[in-house]
Design a protein around this motif. Structure first.
Motif, PDB file in Angstrom:
ATOM      1  N   VAL A  52       0.856  -1.186   0.000  1.00 59.43           N
ATOM      2  CA  VAL A  52       0.000   0.000   0.000  1.00 59.43           C
ATOM      3  C   VAL A  52       0.893   1.236   0.000  1.00 59.43           C
ATOM      4  CG1 VAL A  52      -1.753   1.312   1.270  1.00 59.43           C
ATOM      5  CG2 VAL A  52      -1.843  -1.196   1.245  1.00 59.43           C
ATOM      6  N   VAL A  53       0.564   2.217  -0.837  1.00 62.46           N
ATOM      7  CA  VAL A  53       1.277   3.499  -0.853  1.00 62.46           C
ATOM      8  C   VAL A  53       0.314   4.585  -0.396  1.00 62.46           C
ATOM      9  CG1 VAL A  53       2.437   5.224  -2.291  1.00 62.46           C
ATOM     10  CG2 VAL A  53       2.787   2.788  -2.751  1.00 62.46           C
ATOM     11  N   THR A  54       0.706   5.326   0.627  1.00 60.94           N
ATOM     12  CA  THR A  54      -0.111   6.468   1.050  1.00 60.94           C
ATOM     13  C   THR A  54       0.714   7.740   0.908  1.00 60.94           C
ATOM     14  OG1 THR A  54       0.530   6.124   3.354  1.00 60.94           O
ATOM     15  CG2 THR A  54      -1.555   5.168   2.649  1.00 60.94           C
ATOM     16  N   VAL A  55       0.059   8.784   0.390  1.00 61.24           N
ATOM     17  CA  VAL A  55       0.695  10.089   0.210  1.00 61.24           C
ATOM     18  C   VAL A  55      -0.151  11.105   0.973  1.00 61.24           C
ATOM     19  CG1 VAL A  55       1.682  11.710  -1.436  1.00 61.24           C
ATOM     20  CG2 VAL A  55       1.374   9.319  -2.102  1.00 61.24           C
ATOM     21  N   ASN A  56       0.446  11.687   2.017  1.00 56.85           N
ATOM     22  CA  ASN A  56      -0.309  12.546   2.939  1.00 56.85           C
ATOM     23  C   ASN A  56      -1.568  11.837   3.448  1.00 56.85           C
ATOM     24  OD1 ASN A  56       1.569  14.591   2.672  1.00 56.85           O
ATOM     25  ND2 ASN A  56       0.064  16.179   2.236  1.00 56.85           N
ATOM     26  N   GLY A  57      -1.442  10.528   3.668  1.00 51.34           N
ATOM     27  CA  GLY A  57      -2.552   9.755   4.197  1.00 51.34           C
ATOM     28  C   GLY A  57      -3.551   9.284   3.171  1.00 51.34           C
ATOM     29  N   LEU A  58      -3.390   9.713   1.901  1.00 51.38           N
ATOM     30  CA  LEU A  58      -4.298   9.278   0.835  1.00 51.38           C
ATOM     31  C   LEU A  58      -3.745   8.016   0.180  1.00 51.38           C
ATOM     32  CD1 LEU A  58      -4.913  12.765  -0.849  1.00 51.38           C
ATOM     33  CD2 LEU A  58      -6.442  11.568   0.730  1.00 51.38           C
ATOM     34  N   ALA A  59      -4.559   6.977   0.083  1.00 53.37           N
ATOM     35  CA  ALA A  59      -4.113   5.733  -0.552  1.00 53.37           C
ATOM     36  C   ALA A  59      -4.028   5.931  -2.058  1.00 53.37           C
ATOM     37  CB  ALA A  59      -5.071   4.598  -0.217  1.00 53.37           C
ATOM     38  N   ALA A  60      -2.872   5.611  -2.636  1.00 56.85           N
ATOM     39  CA  ALA A  60      -2.653   5.826  -4.061  1.00 56.85           C
ATOM     40  C   ALA A  60      -3.103   4.605  -4.869  1.00 56.85           C
ATOM     41  CB  ALA A  60      -1.174   6.101  -4.323  1.00 56.85           C
ATOM     42  N   PRO A  61      -3.788   4.806  -5.992  1.00 54.22           N
ATOM     43  CA  PRO A  61      -4.118   3.689  -6.878  1.00 54.22           C
ATOM     44  C   PRO A  61      -2.842   3.099  -7.483  1.00 54.22           C
ATOM     45  CG  PRO A  61      -5.511   5.608  -7.339  1.00 54.22           C
ATOM     46  CD  PRO A  61      -4.408   6.071  -6.450  1.00 54.22           C
ATOM     47  N   LEU A  62      -2.747   1.773  -7.500  1.00 57.04           N
ATOM     48  CA  LEU A  62      -1.513   1.102  -7.907  1.00 57.04           C
ATOM     49  C   LEU A  62      -1.679   0.397  -9.256  1.00 57.04           C
ATOM     50  CD1 LEU A  62      -0.548  -0.589  -4.495  1.00 57.04           C
ATOM     51  CD2 LEU A  62       0.122   1.672  -5.361  1.00 57.04           C
ATOM     52  N   PHE A  63      -0.748   0.689 -10.170  1.00 54.87           N
ATOM     53  CA  PHE A  63      -0.682  -0.043 -11.439  1.00 54.87           C
ATOM     54  C   PHE A  63       0.129  -1.325 -11.280  1.00 54.87           C
ATOM     55  CE2 PHE A  63      -1.291   4.355 -12.810  1.00 54.87           C
ATOM     56  CZ  PHE A  63      -2.154   4.235 -13.883  1.00 54.87           C
ATOM     57  N   TYR A  64       1.233  -1.232 -10.518  1.00 52.03           N
ATOM     58  CA  TYR A  64       2.221  -2.318 -10.469  1.00 52.03           C
ATOM     59  C   TYR A  64       3.051  -2.162  -9.212  1.00 52.03           C
ATOM     60  CZ  TYR A  64       6.543  -4.842 -11.717  1.00 52.03           C
ATOM     61  OH  TYR A  64       7.640  -5.671 -11.717  1.00 52.03           O
ATOM     62  N   PRO A  67       9.466  -5.625  -5.777  1.00 48.24           N
ATOM     63  CA  PRO A  67      10.373  -5.287  -4.676  1.00 48.24           C
ATOM     64  C   PRO A  67      11.169  -3.996  -4.879  1.00 48.24           C
ATOM     65  CG  PRO A  67      10.429  -7.649  -5.058  1.00 48.24           C
ATOM     66  CD  PRO A  67       9.596  -7.059  -6.162  1.00 48.24           C
ATOM     67  N   THR A  68      11.413  -3.599  -6.143  1.00 49.10           N
ATOM     68  CA  THR A  68      12.256  -2.416  -6.389  1.00 49.10           C
ATOM     69  C   THR A  68      11.537  -1.259  -7.057  1.00 49.10           C
ATOM     70  OG1 THR A  68      12.970  -3.367  -8.495  1.00 49.10           O
ATOM     71  CG2 THR A  68      14.368  -3.778  -6.558  1.00 49.10           C
ATOM     72  N   GLN A  69      10.300  -1.463  -7.510  1.00 50.54           N
ATOM     73  CA  GLN A  69       9.585  -0.396  -8.227  1.00 50.54           C
ATOM     74  C   GLN A  69       8.090  -0.517  -8.030  1.00 50.54           C
ATOM     75  OE1 GLN A  69      10.537  -0.112 -12.404  1.00 50.54           O
ATOM     76  NE2 GLN A  69       8.887   1.323 -12.856  1.00 50.54           N
ATOM     77  N   ILE A  70       7.433   0.633  -7.813  1.00 46.84           N
ATOM     78  CA  ILE A  70       5.977   0.711  -7.762  1.00 46.84           C
ATOM     79  C   ILE A  70       5.544   1.796  -8.742  1.00 46.84           C
ATOM     80  CG2 ILE A  70       3.950   1.228  -6.346  1.00 46.84           C
ATOM     81  CD1 ILE A  70       5.561   0.380  -3.891  1.00 46.84           C
ATOM     82  N   ASN A  71       4.589   1.468  -9.621  1.00 45.48           N
ATOM     83  CA  ASN A  71       3.971   2.461 -10.494  1.00 45.48           C
ATOM     84  C   ASN A  71       2.586   2.775  -9.941  1.00 45.48           C
ATOM     85  OD1 ASN A  71       6.227   2.183 -12.139  1.00 45.48           O
ATOM     86  ND2 ASN A  71       5.217   0.828 -13.598  1.00 45.48           N
ATOM     87  N   TYR A  72       2.324   4.052  -9.705  1.00 40.38           N
ATOM     88  CA  TYR A  72       1.053   4.420  -9.085  1.00 40.38           C
ATOM     89  C   TYR A  72       0.584   5.775  -9.593  1.00 40.38           C
ATOM     90  CZ  TYR A  72       3.674   7.482  -5.825  1.00 40.38           C
ATOM     91  OH  TYR A  72       4.471   8.461  -5.278  1.00 40.38           O
ATOM     92  N   GLN A  73      -0.666   6.100  -9.282  1.00 43.67           N
ATOM     93  CA  GLN A  73      -1.221   7.406  -9.628  1.00 43.67           C
ATOM     94  C   GLN A  73      -1.143   8.312  -8.406  1.00 43.67           C
ATOM     95  OE1 GLN A  73      -5.446   7.597 -10.522  1.00 43.67           O
ATOM     96  NE2 GLN A  73      -5.199   9.419 -11.789  1.00 43.67           N
ATOM     97  N   LEU A  74      -0.540   9.476  -8.584  1.00 41.35           N
ATOM     98  CA  LEU A  74      -0.500  10.440  -7.478  1.00 41.35           C
ATOM     99  C   LEU A  74      -1.917  10.927  -7.206  1.00 41.35           C
ATOM    100  CD1 LEU A  74       2.576  12.832  -7.936  1.00 41.35           C
ATOM    101  CD2 LEU A  74       1.973  11.548  -5.887  1.00 41.35           C
ATOM    102  N   PRO A  75      -2.401  10.826  -5.984  1.00 37.07           N
ATOM    103  CA  PRO A  75      -3.784  11.221  -5.696  1.00 37.07           C
ATOM    104  C   PRO A  75      -4.073  12.681  -6.074  1.00 37.07           C
ATOM    105  CG  PRO A  75      -2.891   9.942  -3.873  1.00 37.07           C
ATOM    106  CD  PRO A  75      -1.744  10.218  -4.812  1.00 37.07           C
ATOM    107  N   SER A  76      -5.223  12.886  -6.698  1.00 38.24           N
ATOM    108  CA  SER A  76      -5.591  14.248  -7.115  1.00 38.24           C
ATOM    109  C   SER A  76      -5.885  15.139  -5.917  1.00 38.24           C
ATOM    110  CB  SER A  76      -6.806  14.193  -8.039  1.00 38.24           C
ATOM    111  OG  SER A  76      -7.889  13.565  -7.394  1.00 38.24           O
ATOM    112  N   GLY A  77      -6.146  14.518  -4.756  1.00 37.16           N
ATOM    113  CA  GLY A  77      -6.388  15.299  -3.540  1.00 37.16           C
ATOM    114  C   GLY A  77      -5.186  16.066  -3.043  1.00 37.16           C
ATOM    115  N   LEU A  78      -4.019  15.862  -3.683  1.00 40.68           N
ATOM    116  CA  LEU A  78      -2.805  16.598  -3.315  1.00 40.68           C
ATOM    117  C   LEU A  78      -2.705  17.931  -4.038  1.00 40.68           C
ATOM    118  CD1 LEU A  78      -0.368  13.555  -3.564  1.00 40.68           C
ATOM    119  CD2 LEU A  78      -1.289  14.547  -1.457  1.00 40.68           C
TER     120      LEU A  78
END
Length: 238
Positions: A52-64, A67-78
């Motif tokens: 799980v990736v959280t940015v300022n407490g917002l859970a980010a949608p995950l593409f992939y 162990p070494t890389q995560i592709n995700y969408q930065l939450p628009s709430g930022l």
């Protein structure tokens, strides 16, 4: 081993100065997931195999996640923030917080090598063909033809879909600001700038290749926005 996140960069340009809310980004580090996993469908999940990736407490949608890389969408709430705190949790183990810089809009153009350089992920309109000099399903674009430039980081849009969900096709989601596009040294008018329908975090900019564009196998294409410039990619123009 607890997860240790490092740099977050644009998934298109790989620039760390291109993190705009709503865009697709890549996070690098160690122990970011137990095993590689990709989102099976849309809307994107906020957890993949326990990552799980959280940015300022917002859970980010995950593409992939791997162990070494995560592709995700930065939450628009930022939107409106210049910095945010990122935390990765893997099967209950929580990383140290990492600060990432945010930008209103900072475009990155996707490329075929997936490294932000060389032939752009740019299609000749109505054909499904890549505007390239070589390769399967590629041909040079003619001057006067229209192309679709696939990119991310173009900032807020109208008719915005929820984070992680596909963009609508009717009505379209248009960018609030329109980028300046340069092809072969010529500034070209933008016909459409917005989210690519049925995709998440992917933007599409449609332009006409100018009659005065330079020609060749590697004609430069770039775009500028309010806060920054994209990576420079290439197309083939005949």
């Amino acid at each position: 081993t607890p997860p240790a996140p490092g740099a977050t960069v644009s998934a298109a340009s790989f620039s760390s100065a291109a993190n705009a809310p709503g865009s697709v980004v890549s996070l690098f580090g160690t122990a970011l997931a137990s095993t590689p996993a990709a989102a099976p469908s849309l809307p994107l999940p906020s957890s993949l195999n326990g990552t799980v990736v959280t940015v300022n407490g917002l859970a980010a949608p995950l593409f992939y996640a791997s162990p070494t890389q995560i592709n995700y969408q930065l939450p628009s709430g930022l939107a409106g923030l210049s910095q945010a705190s990122l935390v990765v949790t893997v099967n209950g183990m929580v990383s140290a917080a990492v600060t990432i810089n945010l930008f209103v809009d900072s475009p990155g153009i996707f490329t075929l090598n997936q490294q932000g350089t060389g032939q752009g992920a740019i299609l000749i309109s109505q054909t499904g063909q890549i505007a390239g000099a070589s390769g399967e399903n590629s041909r040079p674009v003619m001057r006067g033809e229209y192309i679709s430039i696939y990119c991310t980081g173009l900032g807020p849009v109208t008719n915005a879909p929820p984070d992680g969900s596909p963009a609508p096709s009717s009505p379209l989601s248009n960018t609030v600001s329109v980028p300046t596009v340069v092809i072969g040294g010529v500034v070209v008018p933008v016909q459409f700038s917005g989210l690519a329908p049925n995709f998440t975090g992917l933007y599409q900019v449609n332009v006409q290749v100018p009659a005065k564009s330079s020609t060749g196998a590697a004609v430069p294409v770039s775009m500028r926005f309010n806060q920054g410039a994209s990576n420079v990619v290439t197309i083939a123009v005949q």
